[in-house]
Design a protein around this motif. Sequence first.
Motif, PDB file in Angstrom:
ATOM      1  N   LEU B 246       0.924  -1.166  -0.135  1.00  0.00           N
ATOM      2  CA  LEU B 246      -0.058   0.057  -0.106  1.00  0.00           C
ATOM      3  C   LEU B 246       0.705   1.540  -0.041  1.00  0.00           C
ATOM      4  O   LEU B 246       0.443   2.176   0.396  1.00  0.00           O
ATOM      5  CB  LEU B 246      -1.042  -0.042   1.077  1.00  0.00           C
ATOM      6  CG  LEU B 246      -2.066  -1.165   1.172  1.00  0.00           C
ATOM      7  CD1 LEU B 246      -2.716  -1.162   2.292  1.00  0.00           C
ATOM      8  CD2 LEU B 246      -2.850  -0.859  -0.285  1.00  0.00           C
ATOM      9  N   HIS B 247       2.196   1.102  -0.360  1.00  0.00           N
ATOM     10  CA  HIS B 247       2.926   2.169  -0.541  1.00  0.00           C
ATOM     11  C   HIS B 247       3.843   2.325  -1.552  1.00  0.00           C
ATOM     12  O   HIS B 247       3.942   1.172  -2.046  1.00  0.00           O
ATOM     13  CB  HIS B 247       3.883   2.478   0.800  1.00  0.00           C
ATOM     14  CG  HIS B 247       3.240   2.761   2.112  1.00  0.00           C
ATOM     15  ND1 HIS B 247       2.637   1.694   2.795  1.00  0.00           N
ATOM     16  CD2 HIS B 247       3.371   3.852   2.912  1.00  0.00           C
ATOM     17  CE1 HIS B 247       1.982   2.353   3.989  1.00  0.00           C
ATOM     18  NE2 HIS B 247       2.453   3.578   3.786  1.00  0.00           N
ATOM     19  N   SER B 248       4.122   3.473  -2.119  1.00  0.00           N
ATOM     20  CA  SER B 248       5.322   3.647  -3.212  1.00  0.00           C
ATOM     21  C   SER B 248       6.596   4.117  -2.479  1.00  0.00           C
ATOM     22  O   SER B 248       6.444   4.989  -1.803  1.00  0.00           O
ATOM     23  CB  SER B 248       4.721   4.327  -4.396  1.00  0.00           C
ATOM     24  OG  SER B 248       3.668   3.744  -4.712  1.00  0.00           O
ATOM     25  N   TYR B 249       7.579   3.656  -3.070  1.00  0.00           N
ATOM     26  CA  TYR B 249       8.688   4.393  -2.478  1.00  0.00           C
ATOM     27  C   TYR B 249       9.850   4.612  -3.503  1.00  0.00           C
ATOM     28  O   TYR B 249       9.813   3.818  -4.771  1.00  0.00           O
ATOM     29  CB  TYR B 249       9.595   3.121  -1.878  1.00  0.00           C
ATOM     30  CG  TYR B 249       8.612   2.428  -0.644  1.00  0.00           C
ATOM     31  CD1 TYR B 249       9.067   3.112   0.687  1.00  0.00           C
ATOM     32  CD2 TYR B 249       7.882   1.486  -0.871  1.00  0.00           C
ATOM     33  CE1 TYR B 249       8.300   2.761   1.749  1.00  0.00           C
ATOM     34  CE2 TYR B 249       7.228   1.150   0.344  1.00  0.00           C
ATOM     35  CZ  TYR B 249       7.373   1.735   1.511  1.00  0.00           C
ATOM     36  OH  TYR B 249       6.555   1.066   2.688  1.00  0.00           O
ATOM     37  N   SER B 250      10.308   5.764  -3.501  1.00  0.00           N
ATOM     38  CA  SER B 250      11.534   6.132  -4.423  1.00  0.00           C
ATOM     39  C   SER B 250      12.523   5.082  -4.388  1.00  0.00           C
ATOM     40  O   SER B 250      12.872   4.571  -3.291  1.00  0.00           O
ATOM     41  CB  SER B 250      12.011   7.474  -4.382  1.00  0.00           C
ATOM     42  OG  SER B 250      12.615   7.530  -3.357  1.00  0.00           O
ATOM     43  N   GLN B 251      13.604   5.001  -5.144  1.00  0.00           N
ATOM     44  CA  GLN B 251      14.751   4.102  -5.452  1.00  0.00           C
ATOM     45  C   GLN B 251      15.590   4.652  -4.098  1.00  0.00           C
ATOM     46  O   GLN B 251      16.289   3.845  -3.341  1.00  0.00           O
ATOM     47  CB  GLN B 251      15.241   4.056  -6.515  1.00  0.00           C
ATOM     48  CG  GLN B 251      16.619   3.113  -6.521  1.00  0.00           C
ATOM     49  CD  GLN B 251      16.000   1.587  -6.657  1.00  0.00           C
ATOM     50  OE1 GLN B 251      14.874   1.432  -6.837  1.00  0.00           O
ATOM     51  NE2 GLN B 251      17.229   0.819  -7.231  1.00  0.00           N
ATOM     52  N   GLU B 252      15.717   6.001  -4.012  1.00  0.00           N
ATOM     53  CA  GLU B 252      16.292   6.588  -3.011  1.00  0.00           C
ATOM     54  C   GLU B 252      15.929   6.081  -1.534  1.00  0.00           C
ATOM     55  O   GLU B 252      16.750   5.763  -0.563  1.00  0.00           O
ATOM     56  CB  GLU B 252      16.430   7.995  -2.959  1.00  0.00           C
ATOM     57  CG  GLU B 252      17.007   8.884  -3.942  1.00  0.00           C
ATOM     58  CD  GLU B 252      16.622  10.123  -3.885  1.00  0.00           C
ATOM     59  OE1 GLU B 252      15.288  10.437  -4.329  1.00  0.00           O
ATOM     60  OE2 GLU B 252      17.587  10.963  -3.494  1.00  0.00           O
ATOM     61  N   ARG B 253      14.604   6.113  -1.318  1.00  0.00           N
ATOM     62  CA  ARG B 253      14.182   5.761   0.057  1.00  0.00           C
ATOM     63  C   ARG B 253      14.401   4.272   0.222  1.00  0.00           C
ATOM     64  O   ARG B 253      14.521   4.012   1.405  1.00  0.00           O
ATOM     65  CB  ARG B 253      12.432   6.160  -0.078  1.00  0.00           C
ATOM     66  CG  ARG B 253      11.904   5.755   1.218  1.00  0.00           C
ATOM     67  CD  ARG B 253      12.213   6.587   2.477  1.00  0.00           C
ATOM     68  NE  ARG B 253      11.500   6.152   3.602  1.00  0.00           N
ATOM     69  CZ  ARG B 253      11.709   6.188   4.689  1.00  0.00           C
ATOM     70  NH1 ARG B 253      13.122   6.586   4.988  1.00  0.00           N
ATOM     71  NH2 ARG B 253      11.376   5.819   5.721  1.00  0.00           N
ATOM     72  N   VAL B 254      14.189   3.411  -0.586  1.00  0.00           N
ATOM     73  CA  VAL B 254      14.314   2.324  -0.408  1.00  0.00           C
ATOM     74  C   VAL B 254      15.847   1.933   0.063  1.00  0.00           C
ATOM     75  O   VAL B 254      15.955   1.202   0.837  1.00  0.00           O
ATOM     76  CB  VAL B 254      14.042   1.299  -1.597  1.00  0.00           C
ATOM     77  CG1 VAL B 254      14.467  -0.237  -1.394  1.00  0.00           C
ATOM     78  CG2 VAL B 254      12.641   1.379  -2.253  1.00  0.00           C
ATOM     79  N   GLN B 286       9.723  -3.198  -5.723  1.00  0.00           N
ATOM     80  CA  GLN B 286       8.965  -2.247  -6.708  1.00  0.00           C
ATOM     81  C   GLN B 286       7.840  -3.385  -7.098  1.00  0.00           C
ATOM     82  O   GLN B 286       6.788  -2.625  -7.609  1.00  0.00           O
ATOM     83  CB  GLN B 286       9.648  -1.749  -7.651  1.00  0.00           C
ATOM     84  CG  GLN B 286      10.985  -0.713  -7.099  1.00  0.00           C
ATOM     85  CD  GLN B 286      10.401   0.500  -6.370  1.00  0.00           C
ATOM     86  OE1 GLN B 286       9.154   0.681  -6.376  1.00  0.00           O
ATOM     87  NE2 GLN B 286      11.114   1.397  -6.264  1.00  0.00           N
ATOM     88  N   ARG B 287       8.028  -4.435  -7.219  1.00  0.00           N
ATOM     89  CA  ARG B 287       6.966  -5.357  -7.742  1.00  0.00           C
ATOM     90  C   ARG B 287       5.780  -5.559  -6.750  1.00  0.00           C
ATOM     91  O   ARG B 287       4.568  -5.571  -7.372  1.00  0.00           O
ATOM     92  CB  ARG B 287       7.375  -6.615  -8.074  1.00  0.00           C
ATOM     93  CG  ARG B 287       8.477  -6.926  -9.352  1.00  0.00           C
ATOM     94  CD  ARG B 287       8.747  -8.267  -9.618  1.00  0.00           C
ATOM     95  NE  ARG B 287       9.497  -8.402 -10.814  1.00  0.00           N
ATOM     96  CZ  ARG B 287       9.990  -9.562 -11.186  1.00  0.00           C
ATOM     97  NH1 ARG B 287       9.713 -10.863 -10.597  1.00  0.00           N
ATOM     98  NH2 ARG B 287      10.878  -9.335 -12.428  1.00  0.00           N
ATOM     99  N   TYR B 392       4.626  13.181  -3.619  1.00  0.00           N
ATOM    100  CA  TYR B 392       5.271  12.304  -4.177  1.00  0.00           C
ATOM    101  C   TYR B 392       6.255  12.562  -5.252  1.00  0.00           C
ATOM    102  O   TYR B 392       5.581  13.068  -6.300  1.00  0.00           O
ATOM    103  CB  TYR B 392       4.842  10.883  -4.354  1.00  0.00           C
ATOM    104  CG  TYR B 392       5.378   9.921  -4.449  1.00  0.00           C
ATOM    105  CD1 TYR B 392       6.503   9.405  -3.515  1.00  0.00           C
ATOM    106  CD2 TYR B 392       5.325   9.184  -5.783  1.00  0.00           C
ATOM    107  CE1 TYR B 392       7.220   8.195  -3.838  1.00  0.00           C
ATOM    108  CE2 TYR B 392       6.072   8.073  -5.842  1.00  0.00           C
ATOM    109  CZ  TYR B 392       7.060   7.499  -5.110  1.00  0.00           C
ATOM    110  OH  TYR B 392       7.877   6.626  -5.379  1.00  0.00           O
ATOM    111  N   GLY B 393       7.402  12.244  -5.470  1.00  0.00           N
ATOM    112  CA  GLY B 393       8.384  12.489  -6.557  1.00  0.00           C
ATOM    113  C   GLY B 393       8.402  14.125  -6.971  1.00  0.00           C
ATOM    114  O   GLY B 393       8.599  14.391  -8.288  1.00  0.00           O
TER     115      GLY B 393
END
Lengths: 457, 396
Positions: B246-254, B286-287, B392-393
């Motif tokens: 239920l969340h989206s993350y930027s690559q930096e955040r991951v 991300q998947r 976001y983003g």
Amino acid sequence: MALGSPSPASPALVESRLVQAHGLAALATLLVSVTFGIIIALQLWVPDLGAGTPWLSWGRLRYAHTQGIMLGWLANAFFAFLYHAVPRLTGRPVTSPQLGRWLFALWNIAVMLPGWVLVLAGVSQPLEWAEFPLVVDAVVLVGVVMAVIQFVPPFFTRGLDSLYVSSWYVIGGLVFTALAYPMGNIVPEFVPGAAGAAFSGLWIHDAVGLFVTPMALAIIYYVIPAVTRKPIFSHFLSMLGFWLLFFLYPLNGTHHYVLSVIPMEAQVTAITASALLGVTVIIVVANLLLSLHGSGVLAEDHGLRFVVMATIFYLVVSIQGSLQAFMSVNAFVHFTDWVIGHSHLAMLGFATFAAAGGLAHAWPHIPGARYNPRAMTWAYWLLLGGLTTMVVDLTIAGLVEGQLWQMGAPWTASLEAARPYWIVRTLSAVPIAGGFIAFLVGLTTGPRTDSGAGVAS
Amino acid sequence: MTSQPGPVLRMSYLAASIAGVAFFVLSVAWLGVWPARKLAEQARLTGPEHPLALTASEVRGRAVYAREGCAYCHSQQVRFTDADIARFGAPTMAWETRGDTPHMMGTRRIGPDLARVSGTRSQDWHLTHLYAPRSVVPASVMPAYRHLFQGAPDQPGQSARDLVAYLETLGRVRDLAWPGGEAPAEVVHPARARRTGEVPELQADGDAALGAMLYAGHCAACHGASGIGDGPGAVGLRPRPTNLALHSYSQERVAEVLWNGVAGTAMPAWRDRSIEELSALAAHLQRISVPGVPADPLRADQIRPTDEERDLGGRIYAANCAQCHGAEGAGDGSAAIDLPVAPTNFTRQTPMFDEALRALRNGIDGTPMAPWGSRLSGDELTAVAHYVREFYGGRR
């Protein structure tokens, strides 16, 4: 009587019932301790075994396992041997049969029983080879003093007719244990931190070097000439070995804390002593093996067969010990299963084979005791196979763990890599436990010995 | 030999006994008493003048640690070796152990060294781990200490609380004694979760298959096999493991979360993993997060705010949220620094709309995020939920 072999003694001097009682107590406590060991070996790959039951948790059972092996099995077996050997070495009876009965009761009912119960109930001290709580330590100390009173005076009273090296080891071992035990079991309760660890380190080695080793060597030095009926190869080498061992053993302890904050001078002293100890053991073992005079490694006599194997294990474990004390090796193998393999080679290989050899040698001399040679042969081969499997397996496991740690692999990688080795190690308990059961069968079945005079020497 | 032993022989036994005792005394003096004095001197010269004593609870916890034999699998000494220092931090000094009676330095490591464990795991993690180790670390072989609990990981008995309190003291003195009061995380323990710190860049094309395997072995225990935060370890954790779906993350955040952990929560740092492995995990993540359109969660929802909602959301956000989450949603409000768990940076991580609404309404248990359901109306909650998602983003 030739210099360098035990003398015959009138069987009337020997408290045969105490040999038998301590022998059976040794095997009973051994089987209990082995059961503890099997459970904790299983728990390493079936970790939820016993979960929720406090006394079945790994830590408490491990305390009970090692204390049981040292104080239950080995000490009882050594006492049994001493009741057999001291009168034969000195030509004098032990100090008092009455004291003997008290010592037997104290050791098994006031040390082993409460020790195990308290440790499993969570009353213990987190000190290696010293896990029984202070109250039990006090009783052990009383027991050791009683043992000194029981076994040492015959050496000083009338009737000495040979200066035999076993006697030296018996005296040295008992006196040293009386000194080292409080140093290792009581002092660290009052000395904090790394300083306490320095004392613990001394005791970890003294327990092996000043209690177990002298008693085991006393047995080996006794059984070889008693069975071969030929003197020890070189009395000079016996004496040289004795003095070097007793000088070097106490100086080894700090090698359990190599590369720690304990002052480097102490570490270097211990490492040097460890290396010299390895050299000394080569001398001692060479002297012992040369004393076989062609009897071979697989003697007909089970007592001899066990002690010869103990001698070989003694050589291997000592060379290994010298090696792993060196900083570069220690940095790699310390904290791994290598060390667990090493301690099993020492306690289950060297010490247990010596103790078993002592019992197997003494048993047929007990008037009316049963003895089953076939079972003893089974015991020998099962123990040898099981122990070898376990030690080789743990040694490889230790190298794998050490390599993964050096590589900086995630911690759990070392657990996953160790799992197959832990399974094999647990399986090695089948022949080991089987061997001990066979040993017990060997001492409780079969034809009775002559209930009259017993067998001479 | 002689059949008349005479005094010479007896004397030699006596001499042996005396020499033996002398050897023993020598060893104790040389390797026991002298090192003890030297260590005391070292401790006096290098240690803080007023060492921290343990509280009553910590003392009881130490007794539990002792009686359960913890020291037989977890050493409490970082040795002067490269491998030890890299894994566990600075080597243990004499003064650090001067209050430990009896010592528990240990000679075997089945589990990792614990000399610096404070701050590497949260209390709820420790409790869950003690109750059911494999619920949070599937490969663990640690015994389950269920008998210290009243039937659930979040129902610890006094002994379990004491034990965790004691664990939190390990390494604490070293930490506080650092010049300036608190040591850099990597000095005290390289695996300690930290709020800030350099984070390596992850590869954009991580091996998602490897990531799935790593996820199953190390993440699923808490975050659940499908990422919805329902793993076996989740029950006792506060805050609950994030519902990654239920969340989206930027690559930096991951990268930041994997490298630094999330301080104040049970999410540990995974700095012992290679960049390849972390990149693989990121690819897998991300998947599972916002299936379908990971790059654009706004489109994925197909829910768009109206202009009025944007205005309303902005006003409420500025009045109530910006102190912590920052005016621009970057989690850098003036109060953020004081919070035990850092406020979400919405520019790099965003919840799905329903999840945003749920968090607003109920708060997030175990974090300073308060429930707003009783303070804001339904329209207002909806407006704020829309508003925070648009950070976001760098969309706003």
